[in-house]
Design a protein around this motif. Structure first.
Motif, mmCIF file in Angstrom:
data_model
loop_
_atom_site.group_PDB
_atom_site.id
_atom_site.type_symbol
_atom_site.label_atom_id
_atom_site.label_comp_id
_atom_site.label_asym_id
_atom_site.label_seq_id
_atom_site.Cartn_x
_atom_site.Cartn_y
_atom_site.Cartn_z
ATOM 1 N N UNK A 135 -9.446 -27.445 19.247
ATOM 2 C CA UNK A 135 -9.186 -26.306 18.697
ATOM 3 C C UNK A 135 -9.243 -26.319 17.071
ATOM 4 N N UNK A 136 -9.835 -25.765 16.394
ATOM 5 C CA UNK A 136 -9.941 -25.750 15.083
ATOM 6 C C UNK A 136 -8.525 -25.338 14.358
ATOM 7 N N UNK A 137 -8.607 -25.865 12.993
ATOM 8 C CA UNK A 137 -7.162 -25.451 12.503
ATOM 9 C C UNK A 137 -6.118 -25.772 13.179
ATOM 10 N N UNK A 138 -5.923 -27.077 13.836
ATOM 11 C CA UNK A 138 -4.830 -27.844 14.306
ATOM 12 C C UNK A 138 -5.121 -29.207 14.048
ATOM 13 N N UNK A 139 -3.767 -29.961 13.799
ATOM 14 C CA UNK A 139 -3.696 -31.321 13.294
ATOM 15 C C UNK A 139 -2.687 -31.984 13.863
ATOM 16 N N UNK A 140 -2.828 -32.871 14.574
ATOM 17 C CA UNK A 140 -1.588 -33.804 15.115
ATOM 18 C C UNK A 140 -1.257 -34.733 14.049
ATOM 19 N N UNK A 141 0.067 -34.602 13.245
ATOM 20 C CA UNK A 141 0.254 -35.383 12.070
ATOM 21 C C UNK A 141 0.647 -36.762 12.636
ATOM 22 N N UNK A 142 0.180 -37.787 12.013
ATOM 23 C CA UNK A 142 0.492 -39.418 12.497
ATOM 24 C C UNK A 142 1.724 -39.641 11.785
ATOM 25 N N UNK A 143 2.402 -38.906 10.894
ATOM 26 C CA UNK A 143 3.426 -39.192 10.344
ATOM 27 C C UNK A 143 4.676 -38.310 10.845
ATOM 28 N N UNK A 144 4.373 -37.524 11.815
ATOM 29 C CA UNK A 144 5.500 -36.485 12.311
ATOM 30 C C UNK A 144 5.670 -36.919 13.613
ATOM 31 N N UNK A 145 6.876 -37.169 13.948
ATOM 32 C CA UNK A 145 7.233 -37.371 15.425
ATOM 33 C C UNK A 145 7.413 -36.300 16.222
ATOM 34 N N UNK A 146 6.638 -36.126 17.356
ATOM 35 C CA UNK A 146 6.751 -35.002 18.360
ATOM 36 C C UNK A 146 8.349 -35.229 18.903
ATOM 37 N N UNK A 147 8.842 -33.864 18.752
ATOM 38 C CA UNK A 147 10.312 -34.045 19.361
ATOM 39 C C UNK A 147 10.283 -34.032 21.123
ATOM 40 N N UNK A 148 9.342 -33.921 21.736
ATOM 41 C CA UNK A 148 9.297 -33.740 23.163
ATOM 42 C C UNK A 148 8.557 -35.091 23.589
ATOM 43 N N UNK A 154 -1.881 -38.207 16.575
ATOM 44 C CA UNK A 154 -2.994 -38.985 16.977
ATOM 45 C C UNK A 154 -3.932 -38.810 15.574
ATOM 46 N N UNK A 155 -3.555 -37.951 14.668
ATOM 47 C CA UNK A 155 -4.474 -37.769 13.657
ATOM 48 C C UNK A 155 -5.657 -36.923 13.695
ATOM 49 N N UNK A 156 -5.868 -36.384 14.898
ATOM 50 C CA UNK A 156 -6.801 -35.348 15.364
ATOM 51 C C UNK A 156 -6.478 -33.882 15.330
ATOM 52 N N UNK A 263 0.582 -25.502 12.024
ATOM 53 C CA UNK A 263 1.501 -25.687 10.687
ATOM 54 C C UNK A 263 1.184 -26.769 10.211
ATOM 55 N N UNK A 264 1.017 -27.929 10.979
ATOM 56 C CA UNK A 264 0.511 -29.391 10.318
ATOM 57 C C UNK A 264 -0.805 -29.145 9.713
ATOM 58 N N UNK A 265 -1.832 -28.380 10.429
ATOM 59 C CA UNK A 265 -2.808 -28.343 9.630
ATOM 60 C C UNK A 265 -2.637 -27.667 8.400
ATOM 61 N N UNK A 266 -1.766 -26.477 8.034
ATOM 62 C CA UNK A 266 -1.782 -25.589 6.922
ATOM 63 C C UNK A 266 -1.153 -26.630 5.892
ATOM 64 N N UNK A 267 -0.409 -27.493 6.065
ATOM 65 C CA UNK A 267 0.381 -28.401 5.262
ATOM 66 C C UNK A 267 -0.572 -29.168 4.710
ATOM 67 N N UNK A 268 -1.715 -29.717 5.562
ATOM 68 C CA UNK A 268 -2.559 -30.606 5.290
ATOM 69 C C UNK A 268 -3.630 -29.758 4.300
ATOM 70 N N UNK A 269 -3.787 -28.785 4.681
ATOM 71 C CA UNK A 269 -5.288 -28.013 3.732
ATOM 72 C C UNK A 269 -4.138 -27.832 2.232
ATOM 73 N N UNK A 270 -3.098 -27.695 2.250
ATOM 74 C CA UNK A 270 -2.322 -27.236 0.886
ATOM 75 C C UNK A 270 -1.806 -28.389 0.293
ATOM 76 N N UNK A 271 -2.371 -29.651 0.858
ATOM 77 C CA UNK A 271 -1.988 -30.913 0.153
ATOM 78 C C UNK A 271 -0.271 -31.056 -0.032
#
Length: 325
Positions: A135-148, A154-156, A263-271
Motif C-alpha cells: 500500500x502506498x503512503x504507509x510505513x512501518x516505523x522501525x522505531x515505534x513499537x506496535x501495541x498489538x 520493519x521499515x517498509x 500516520x507514520x508515513x505522514x511523520x516521515x514525509x514531514x521529517x
C-alpha cells in the motif's frame, strides 16, 4: 501543534489533511478525489533479472512519480478502497520490491551479497501464491513499537497479498478491498501482511471480511500462513513466527493498522521522525521538505542507465522443497 512549511495557495493545489498535493492537469486523475482509477504507466530501465533493472512509474500526465509517496493511499473517500502497487505477480519467484532507499523509489529486484534474490518453490506452491505488493503512503516505523505485537515495524510500506483470480503485472496499480491481516514476526520486527482482493475480480462482490475468505476460498488462509512460516527455511533460516498464534485479524482490525501506518508515513514525509536511509523524494506532496519538481524528478530517472547490458541475467532455481510442519 503541527508545523508545516509556508505554502502558496494556487489554483493548482489542494489541501488533503496536513498535506498540500499538486492538482493534476484537467482531464487527469485527481488521486483521492477521483471517481475513476488513475492511470499509471511503467518505464523499465536496465536489463531485467540484473542488479541494474529499475521499473519507474509515471502518472497519466507522463510525469515521473514515487509509487511509495505519490500514489494516494485511498481511492475516493470510501472506507475500504485502497490503491495497491503490485511488486510480484503470482506464481513468480523474483523478489521484486519498491526501492525505499532510492530517489523516486522504483521497483527493483532485491539482492543479498551481490546475488539476486528469488523465493524458493515449497511444495505444492510455485513462487508467490498471491499477487504480492504494498500500500502506498504507509510505513512501518522501525522505531515505534506496535501495541498489538510488542515489536517495532520493519521499515517498509505495508505488504499486501491480493487473492483474486487474475495474475497481475509488476508495477501495476489496482484498487483493492481489505479483508483481513496477518501479523508476521520476522527477526523481531512486525511485518504485517494484508489480505485483499482486486475490486474488479469476479469474486470481489462476495468477499467482505476475513471469514468470507474462509468460506469461499477454503484452505487459502492456511496455505498463506504456511507459506510465510517456511519460505526462508530453504535459505537455512529458522521458521518465521506470528503474533496471535498465526490467527488472522478481521477487516476492522486491518483498517486500524493501515491508519496507523499512514500516520507514520505522514511523520516521515514531514521529517518529524528519523527515517534513516529511507528516500522521501516526491513530486506530489508539496508540503514535504523532500518535495521536488517534475524536472528534477526527470533528471533523477535519466541518471539511471536505460541500456540493455550484459550483467547477470540469472533465472530462479526451480528446485522444489518439501517441508513438513
Amino acid at each position: 501543534m503541527r508545523t508545516l512549511l509556508p505554502l502558496l495557495r494556487t489554483a493548482w493545489a489542494c489541501r488533503v489533511g496536513p498535506f498540500v498535493v499538486a492538482r493534476p492537469p484537467r482531464g487527469a486523475s485527481a488521486g483521492p478525489g477521483s471517481r475513476t482509477m488513475a492511470k499509471y504507466h511503467r518505464e523499465e530501465r536496465g536489463q531485467p533479472r540484473s542488479p541494474s533493472y529499475r521499473l519507474f512509474l509515471k502518472n497519466e500526465a507522463g510525469h515521473y512519480i514515487s509509487p511509495f509517496h505519490d500514489i494516494p493511499l485511498k481511492v475516493d473517500s470510501k472506507e475500504n478502497l485502497f490503491n495497491m502497487i503490485v511488486e510480484v505477480p503470482r506464481w513468480t519467484n523474483a523478489k521484486m520490491e519498491i526501492a525505499t532507499e532510492e530517489p523516486l523509489n522504483p521497483i527493483k529486484q532485491d539482492a543479498k551479497n551481490g546475488k539476486l534474490r528469488y523465493v524458493a518453490n515449497i511444495f505444492p506452491h510455485k513462487g508467490y501464491i498471491w499477487n504480492y505488493g504494498a500500500l502506498p503512503q504507509t510505513w512501518e516505523d522501525p522505531h515505534q513499537k506496535d501495541k498489538n505485537t510488542d515489536c517495532c515495524g520493519d521499515n517498509d510500506p505495508i505488504d499486501v497479498c491480493e487473492i483474486g483470480s487474475k495474475v497481475l503485472s509488476c508495477g501495476e496499480v489496482i484498487h483493492v478491498k481489505i479483508l483481513g491481516i496477518l501479523a508476521l514476526i520476522d527477526q523481531n520486527e512486525t511485518d504485517w501482511k494484508l489480505i485483499a482482493i482486486n475490486v474488479n475480480d469476479p469474486e470481489a462482490s462476495k468477499l467482505h471480511d476475513i471469514d468470507d475468505v474462509k468460506k469461499y476460498k477454503p484452505g487459502y488462509l492456511e496455505a498463506t500462513v504456511n507459506w510465510f512460516r517456511f519460505y526462508k527455511v530453504p535459505e537455512g533460516k529458522p521458521e518465521n513466527q506470528f503474533a496471535f498464534n498465526g490467527a488472522f485479524k478481521n477487516k476492522a482490525f486491518a483498517l486500524e493498522v493501515i491508519k496507523s501506518a499512514h500516520e507514520c508515513w505522514k511523520a516521515l514525509l514531514l521529517k518529524k521522525c528519523d527515517g534513516g536511509a529511507i528516500n522521501c523524494t516526491n513530486v506530489q506532496v508539496s508540503s514535504s521538505p523532500f518535495h521536488c519538481t517534475q524536472e528534477e524528478a526527470r533528471s533523477l530517472v535519466e541518471s539511471v542507465s536505460s541500456s540493455v547490458n550484459k550483467e547477470s541475467n540469472e533465472d530462479a532455481d526451480q528446485t522444489w522443497h518439501f517441508l513438513g510442519e
